[in-house]
Motif scaffolding. Structure first.
Motif, PDB file in Angstrom:
ATOM      1  N   ILE A 120       0.864  -1.191   0.000  1.00 38.25           N
ATOM      2  CA  ILE A 120       0.000   0.000   0.000  1.00 38.25           C
ATOM      3  C   ILE A 120       0.895   1.234   0.000  1.00 38.25           C
ATOM      4  CG2 ILE A 120      -1.908   1.181   1.168  1.00 38.25           C
ATOM      5  CD1 ILE A 120      -2.437  -1.439   2.712  1.00 38.25           C
ATOM      6  N   SER A 121       0.649   2.144  -0.934  1.00 39.08           N
ATOM      7  CA  SER A 121       1.478   3.356  -0.971  1.00 39.08           C
ATOM      8  C   SER A 121       0.767   4.469  -1.736  1.00 39.08           C
ATOM      9  CB  SER A 121       2.817   3.051  -1.655  1.00 39.08           C
ATOM     10  OG  SER A 121       3.577   4.218  -1.787  1.00 39.08           O
ATOM     11  N   GLN A 122       0.667   5.616  -1.128  1.00 41.02           N
ATOM     12  CA  GLN A 122       0.093   6.771  -1.813  1.00 41.02           C
ATOM     13  C   GLN A 122       0.989   7.157  -2.982  1.00 41.02           C
ATOM     14  OE1 GLN A 122      -0.469  10.385  -3.368  1.00 41.02           O
ATOM     15  NE2 GLN A 122       1.253  10.379  -1.965  1.00 41.02           N
ATOM     16  N   SER A 123       2.249   7.411  -2.675  1.00 41.74           N
ATOM     17  CA  SER A 123       3.162   7.952  -3.688  1.00 41.74           C
ATOM     18  C   SER A 123       3.597   6.899  -4.699  1.00 41.74           C
ATOM     19  CB  SER A 123       4.411   8.502  -3.001  1.00 41.74           C
ATOM     20  OG  SER A 123       5.078   7.443  -2.322  1.00 41.74           O
ATOM     21  N   GLY A 124       3.639   5.656  -4.245  1.00 42.44           N
ATOM     22  CA  GLY A 124       4.179   4.608  -5.113  1.00 42.44           C
ATOM     23  C   GLY A 124       5.687   4.708  -5.253  1.00 42.44           C
ATOM     24  N   GLU A 125       6.320   5.516  -4.409  1.00 44.74           N
ATOM     25  CA  GLU A 125       7.770   5.707  -4.520  1.00 44.74           C
ATOM     26  C   GLU A 125       8.493   5.435  -3.215  1.00 44.74           C
ATOM     27  OE1 GLU A 125       9.075   6.096  -7.338  1.00 44.74           O
ATOM     28  OE2 GLU A 125       7.468   6.895  -8.592  1.00 44.74           O
ATOM     29  N   THR A 126       7.785   5.067  -2.168  1.00 45.77           N
ATOM     30  CA  THR A 126       8.423   4.877  -0.861  1.00 45.77           C
ATOM     31  C   THR A 126       9.477   3.768  -0.954  1.00 45.77           C
ATOM     32  OG1 THR A 126       6.422   5.620   0.184  1.00 45.77           O
ATOM     33  CG2 THR A 126       7.928   4.372   1.564  1.00 45.77           C
ATOM     34  N   ALA A 127      10.707   4.111  -0.576  1.00 46.67           N
ATOM     35  CA  ALA A 127      11.836   3.198  -0.821  1.00 46.67           C
ATOM     36  C   ALA A 127      11.628   1.843  -0.143  1.00 46.67           C
ATOM     37  CB  ALA A 127      13.128   3.845  -0.334  1.00 46.67           C
ATOM     38  N   LYS A 172       0.905  13.458  16.228  1.00 45.04           N
ATOM     39  CA  LYS A 172       2.371  13.632  16.308  1.00 45.04           C
ATOM     40  C   LYS A 172       2.865  14.484  15.156  1.00 45.04           C
ATOM     41  CE  LYS A 172       3.648   9.082  17.920  1.00 45.04           C
ATOM     42  NZ  LYS A 172       3.149   7.870  17.354  1.00 45.04           N
ATOM     43  N   GLU A 173       2.488  14.062  13.948  1.00 43.63           N
ATOM     44  CA  GLU A 173       3.016  14.711  12.751  1.00 43.63           C
ATOM     45  C   GLU A 173       2.684  16.188  12.717  1.00 43.63           C
ATOM     46  OE1 GLU A 173       0.961  12.070   9.832  1.00 43.63           O
ATOM     47  OE2 GLU A 173       2.838  12.227   8.766  1.00 43.63           O
ATOM     48  N   LEU A 174       1.412  16.484  12.967  1.00 40.52           N
ATOM     49  CA  LEU A 174       0.957  17.858  12.760  1.00 40.52           C
ATOM     50  C   LEU A 174       1.280  18.776  13.933  1.00 40.52           C
ATOM     51  CD1 LEU A 174      -0.625  16.766  10.323  1.00 40.52           C
ATOM     52  CD2 LEU A 174      -2.429  18.339  10.934  1.00 40.52           C
TER      53      LEU A 174
HETATM   54  O1  M6R Z   1       3.553   7.316  -0.135  1.00 38.62           O
HETATM   55  P1  M6R Z   1       3.338   6.275   0.911  1.00 38.62           P
HETATM   56  O2  M6R Z   1       1.894   5.979   1.147  1.00 38.62           O
HETATM   57  O3  M6R Z   1       4.112   5.015   0.648  1.00 38.62           O
HETATM   58  O4  M6R Z   1       3.912   6.900   2.243  1.00 38.62           O
HETATM   59  C1  M6R Z   1       3.939   6.160   3.430  1.00 38.62           C
HETATM   60  C2  M6R Z   1       4.215   7.046   4.616  1.00 38.62           C
HETATM   61  O5  M6R Z   1       5.425   7.723   4.441  1.00 38.62           O
HETATM   62  C3  M6R Z   1       3.099   8.075   4.832  1.00 38.62           C
HETATM   63  O6  M6R Z   1       1.860   7.466   5.004  1.00 38.62           O
HETATM   64  C4  M6R Z   1       3.420   8.923   6.075  1.00 38.62           C
HETATM   65  O7  M6R Z   1       3.342   8.159   7.243  1.00 38.62           O
HETATM   66  C5  M6R Z   1       2.511  10.145   6.120  1.00 38.62           C
HETATM   67  N1  M6R Z   1       3.281  11.267   6.566  1.00 38.62           N
HETATM   68  C6  M6R Z   1       1.372   9.981   7.033  1.00 38.62           C
HETATM   69  O8  M6R Z   1       0.616  11.133   7.185  1.00 38.62           O
END
Ligand code: M6R
Length: 607
Positions: free
Chosen positions: A345-352, A486-488
């Motif tokens: 699962i990945s939003q960016s599709g680029e997470t190493a 945490k993040e925000l």
């Molecule tokens: O692009 P990705 O979904 O692979 O990214 C995974 C995480 O880096 C991402 O969900 C991160 O935890 C966000 N900052 C959450 O808000």
């Protein structure tokens, strides 16, 4: 993470580079720079700090003057943020300039070798090694030099290179870091993220690993690592430019929270036809029945989506499902074979790490399925099949709508797989389809909780730490809630499965400690309520997220946040909404940089 943009054409390049870098700001960075061929030499302007500093130094893009150039936003890895360590990095003569995303893993060896050859370095970066190496190997032929460089670099890189002997050409090359070429009319672009060039063109070539592109005003040529010409398919990106603008909202984060009903609708609606889930992935019922195990690997919020999906898949399919952090999966020698389905699962599709997990799974013969947002991204292209989430561009570093659409895509997948395996009845199938179809409207209703959460944030914003508790799917969503906070807002926040409290964390509860209990599931409501009573007895201040028909718990909770009732397996889609608002309003009250939290990057393309 770092961002790259480059342009060659007839227009003044610096404003285009600054504009493109502006679109990449959301990725997180600490310095920025441009290199432009000014008709006489490569002129570099770069500075530590926000893009506004670079804008000022270039008088808003008035100089350097030229029609070809490369730009960069840097997120420091090798060498602290400083003017000197900013990109572009140049060779000693200044005749080669390089922008780079990623990490050159053998930079030290290369640097030592070049020093032994008399080369002098001025920065601490791994990128300067590329500039110096390019010049060291340079033999008058750009392509030949680039193939030689590709042959020795180890690690991950997307590179944009200018060389003074070829002032009409940008060289672009990559390995394990995103890079694309945008094709315009009499002008062409390079970018690490399509958002940087969307204003100018939607036609792109995605550069593959170890490919080299020579990008000129008149055209683009792409070669493999041995210098052989490659035919690339021109792809059209149909993302809406408006979606990448704030559209009247103060922050992208808030805008993207509010976009969730539409985003989830876009993920679900086209895939339900006449009451049946139809997915565009090449996974037959026979394939689905073959799996005896499922792994889900992802990072951050995507991993927390996986945690929720793990409960769902096991419940509906009765197939053992392991959810693992991609960074662990890749090194754990996972028990994965031809009968395993591995979902990345990945939003960016680029997470190493997620990409490495995907490769690990593939190398062991598993079927790999990516749930991914960015079309054409590395993970989407490398997985056996991709289920796109269609959330549109997500600009805020902290995710909201990508999280929600990932959940929705996995609900659809689980329903389809359960049906194929006949692990649910036809009645249950129809019930689940109706429940998933109802979600966009329910999410819309859940957004109505905004003001109530704002009031809670006003009470809790000065808390040093916040606890989140829940069980099963409710636990999965507390993980996301704690991460958002945490993040925000930089508030120490931790999520615990309700049953774990007594095993240690309860020792941290004292008078006034804020505890957010997520208890939308009727089955475990009383169990979590017992945990609520345990912390209440130790002085905690309780807020609880419950379903709208849940019984009154005002003797236990100071604040009760009711979200619409829904199918319990899908409840994360609704209970996450108050948690997103909570993080937003606490961060606002603390004056945090909401869309670009400190130290964070939108996509983590290095390990
Ligand atoms: O692009 P990705 O979904 O692979 O990214 C995974 C995480 O880096 C991402 O969900 C991160 O935890 C966000 N900052 C959450 O808000």
């Amino acid at each position: 993470m770092c961002g790259i943009v480059g342009y060659v054409g007839s227009r003044p390049v610096t404003p285009i580079l600054l504009d493109g870098l502006g679109k990449l700001e959301y990725r997180g960075y600490d310095s920025a720079g441009v290199a432009v061929w000014n008709g006489d030499r490569i002129e570099v302007e770069k500075a530590k700090g926000r893009l506004s500093v670079l804008r000022e130094n270039t008088c808003g893009g008035v100089h350097p003057v030229g029609c070809i150039g490369i730009g960069h936003t840097r997120w420091a890895t090798h060498g602290k943020p400083s003017d000197i360590n900013s990109h572009p990095q140049t060779s000693g003569t200044g005749r080669t300039a390089v922008v780079h995303n990623g990490i050159i893993e053998n930079y030290y060896e290369l640097r030592q070798y070049l020093i032994s050859q008399g080369v002098q370095f001025v920065s601490d970066t791994d990128t300067e090694v590329v500039a110096q190496l390019f010049e060291y190997y340079y033999n008058g032929d750009l392509l030949a030099t680039a193939t030689r460089v590709v042959g020795v670099l180890e690690g991950s890189y997307a590179l944009g290179i200018l060389n003074a002997d070829h002032p009409d050409t940008m060289v672009a090359l990559r390995r394990d870091a995103p890079l694309l070429v945008g094709v315009g009319e009499g002008e062409n672009f390079i970018a690490s993220d399509v958002a940087a060039i969307l204003k100018y063109t939607r036609d792109v070539y995605y550069i593959d690993d170890k490919e080299i592109a020579l990008v000129r005003k008149q055209g683009v040529e792409v070669y493999d690592q041995y210098g052989r010409k490659v035919d690339k398919e021109l792809r059209h990106v149909d993302w809406d430019v408006q979606a990448a603008e704030k559209g009247g909202y103060e922050h992208f984060f808030l805008k993207e929270i509010m976009e969730q009903p539409e985003a989830v609708r876009a993920t679900i609606s086209p895939r339900i036809k006449n009451g049946r889930v139809e997915l565009e992935i090449p996974l037959s019922d026979e394939d689905i029945r073959k799996f005896d195990k499922i792994y889900i690997a992802a990072c951050g919020s995507a991993y927390y989506v996986g945690v929720a999906a793990g409960y769902l898949l096991e419940e509906l399919l009765r197939v053992p499902t392991t959810v693992q952090l991609a960074s662990e999966f890749r090194y754990q020698n996972p028990i994965v074979d031809e009968k395993t389905l591995v979902i990345i699962i990945s939003q960016s599709g680029e997470t190493a790490d997620s990409r490495a997990a995907l490769r690990e799974a593939k190398s062991r013969g598993a079927t790999t399925l990516a749930v991914v947002n960015v079309v054409g991204s590395s993970i989407a292209r490398e997985a056996d099949m991709s289920l796109y989430t269609w959330a549109g561009p997500e600009i805020s570093v902290a995710t909201t709508k990508a999280y929600s659409t990932q959940l929705a895509a996995l609900y659809l997948l689980a329903i389809k797989m359960a049906d194929a395996r006949r692990s649910i009845t036809d009645e249950r199938y129809a019930e689940l389809v109706r429940a998933v179809e109802a979600l966009p409207t329910l999410i819309e209703r859940a957004l109505g909780i905004k003001e109530q959460v704002q009031q809670l944030a006003a009470k809790w914003f000065s808390a040093e730490h916040v606890f989140f508790i829940g069980r099963n799917t409710d636990y999965a969503v507390t993980l996301e809630g704690a991460l958002k906070l945490k993040e925000l807002s930089y508030t120490m926040s931790e999520a615990y499965a309700g049953g774990e409290l007594k095993h240690g964390p309860i020792s941290l509860i004292e008078d006034g400690t804020p505890v957010m209990a997520v208890m939308t599931g009727a089955r475990l409501f009383d169990k979590t309520l017992s945990n609520v009573k345990e912390v209440l007895a130790r002085g905690a201040s309780i807020a609880a997220i419950v379903g709208e028909s849940a019984r009154d718990i005002s003797t236990e909770a100071d604040c009760i946040l009711r979200v619409p009732d829904c199918e319990p397996l899908f409840s994360a889609s609704l209970s996450v909404i108050p948690l997103q608002f909570l993080a937003y309003y606490i961060a606002s009250l603390k004056g945090c940089d909401i869309d670009k939290p400190r130290n964070l990057a939108k996509s983590v393309t290095v390990e």
